[in-house]
Scaffold this active site. Structure first.
Site, PDB file in Angstrom:
ATOM      1  N   GLY A  46       0.788  -1.237   0.000  1.00 52.43           N
ATOM      2  CA  GLY A  46       0.000   0.000   0.000  1.00 52.43           C
ATOM      3  C   GLY A  46       0.815   1.278   0.000  1.00 52.43           C
ATOM      4  CB  SER A  47       4.311   2.182  -0.880  1.00 51.95           C
ATOM      5  OG  SER A  47       4.441   1.749  -2.208  1.00 51.95           O
ATOM      6  CG  ASN A  48       1.822   3.138  -5.721  1.00 58.98           C
ATOM      7  OD1 ASN A  48       2.235   4.098  -6.349  1.00 58.98           O
ATOM      8  ND2 ASN A  48       2.429   1.958  -5.756  1.00 58.98           N
ATOM      9  CG  MET A  53      -1.827  -8.237  -6.008  1.00 57.91           C
ATOM     10  SD  MET A  53      -0.800  -7.485  -7.291  1.00 57.91           S
ATOM     11  CE  MET A  53       0.050  -8.946  -7.882  1.00 57.91           C
ATOM     12  CG  ASN A  99      -3.564  -1.076 -12.924  1.00 56.91           C
ATOM     13  OD1 ASN A  99      -3.435  -1.240 -11.703  1.00 56.91           O
ATOM     14  ND2 ASN A  99      -2.902  -1.789 -13.817  1.00 56.91           N
ATOM     15  CG  HIS A 128       2.045  -2.691 -14.984  1.00 56.76           C
ATOM     16  ND1 HIS A 128       1.668  -3.869 -14.361  1.00 56.76           N
ATOM     17  CD2 HIS A 128       3.112  -2.987 -15.754  1.00 56.76           C
ATOM     18  CE1 HIS A 128       2.466  -4.845 -14.766  1.00 56.76           C
ATOM     19  NE2 HIS A 128       3.348  -4.333 -15.609  1.00 56.76           N
TER      20      HIS A 128
HETATM   21  C1  GRF Z   1       3.221  -1.309  -7.513  1.00 55.20           C
HETATM   22  O1  GRF Z   1       4.478  -1.553  -8.062  1.00 55.20           O
HETATM   23  C2  GRF Z   1       2.153  -1.171  -8.575  1.00 55.20           C
HETATM   24  O2  GRF Z   1       2.647  -0.617  -9.748  1.00 55.20           O
HETATM   25  C3  GRF Z   1       1.758  -2.603  -8.820  1.00 55.20           C
HETATM   26  O3  GRF Z   1       1.786  -3.188  -7.533  1.00 55.20           O
HETATM   27  C4  GRF Z   1       2.727  -2.498  -6.712  1.00 55.20           C
HETATM   28  C5  GRF Z   1       2.006  -2.096  -5.470  1.00 55.20           C
HETATM   29  O4  GRF Z   1       2.871  -1.530  -4.503  1.00 55.20           O
HETATM   30  N1  GRF Z   1       0.487  -2.670  -9.496  1.00 55.20           N
HETATM   31  P1  GRF Z   1       2.260  -0.870  -3.207  1.00 55.20           P
HETATM   32  O5  GRF Z   1       1.354  -1.904  -2.551  1.00 55.20           O
HETATM   33  O6  GRF Z   1       1.509   0.358  -3.608  1.00 55.20           O
HETATM   34  O7  GRF Z   1       3.453  -0.557  -2.330  1.00 55.20           O
END
Ligand code: GRF
Length: 193
Positions: free
Chosen positions: A11-13, A89, A106, A108
């Protein structure tokens, strides 16, 4: 702008978006985090930012369509305008796509169409490509396909390990996702004037 974030892992994003005062001040409201993994670290991050969560597991439903219908039933009363996938996922099926046409985004970690699917960073690193990157796109029925919103390159340095390359890709992701949402908010605010 009312959004739902979907995530399955760290969940860093999600956190990069949730912690941004700039986005909040421009009107971003993360109404809910949808998570399909009850032990995911992202749930702790949501708690930190007081964002409600909906933990919803595919295993509790007879099929993907009813699984997604449960999500739709949760989101509709919240008047969600955009869904932001951030490390979610599961492949999104036509059920959810039809409920939010052209409003599911999304991220990626590669320059799509290269290295679509799982383990994109690892595969890009092993390929020896000098340049990889990040793609943010609207989703369609394919896996990591759909109209591109923004792509940024990440150059592989001579002394990069897979971990150091991955760290720079994640940094790029966080900046890019914030920027894409910022652009969307500005566009929406302009239309609302
Ligand atoms: C990221 O690299 C995103 O691009 C991919 O999954 C990863 C998720 O990372 N779809 P986080 O959970 O947001 O740290």
């Amino acid at each position: 702008m009312r959004v739902a974030d979907f995530a399955s892992g760290s969940g860093s994003n999600f956190e990069a978006i949730a912690k941004s005062d700039e986005l909040k001040n421009l009107g971003l409201e993360i109404e809910i985090l949808v998570c399909d993994q009850p032990k995911a670290h992202v749930l702790k991050r949501a708690k930190k930012y007081h964002i409600p969560v909906f933990v919803n597991q595919l295993a509790d439903y007879p099929d993907r369509s009813t699984y997604e219908q449960a999500i739709i039933d949760k989101l509709k009363p919240l008047k969600i305008e955009y869904i932001l996938l951030a490390g979610y996922m599961k492949v999104v099926t036509p059920t959810l796509l039809a409920a939010y046409p052209n409003h599911i985004i999304n991220i990626h970690p590669s320059l799509l169409p290269k290295f679509s699917g799982l383990e994109a960073i690892e595969r890009a690193y092993q390929s020896g490509d000098e340049v990889t990157g990040v793609t943010i796109h609207y989703i369609d029925e394919g896996v990591d396909t759909g109209p591109v919103i923004k792509q940024c390159k990440v150059v592989r340095l001579g002394n990069d390990t897979e971990a150091s390359l991955e760290a720079r890709i994640h940094q790029t992701e966080h900046q890019m996702y914030r920027q894409v949402i910022l652009d969307l908010l500005n566009k929406n605010n302009e239309v609302a004037k």
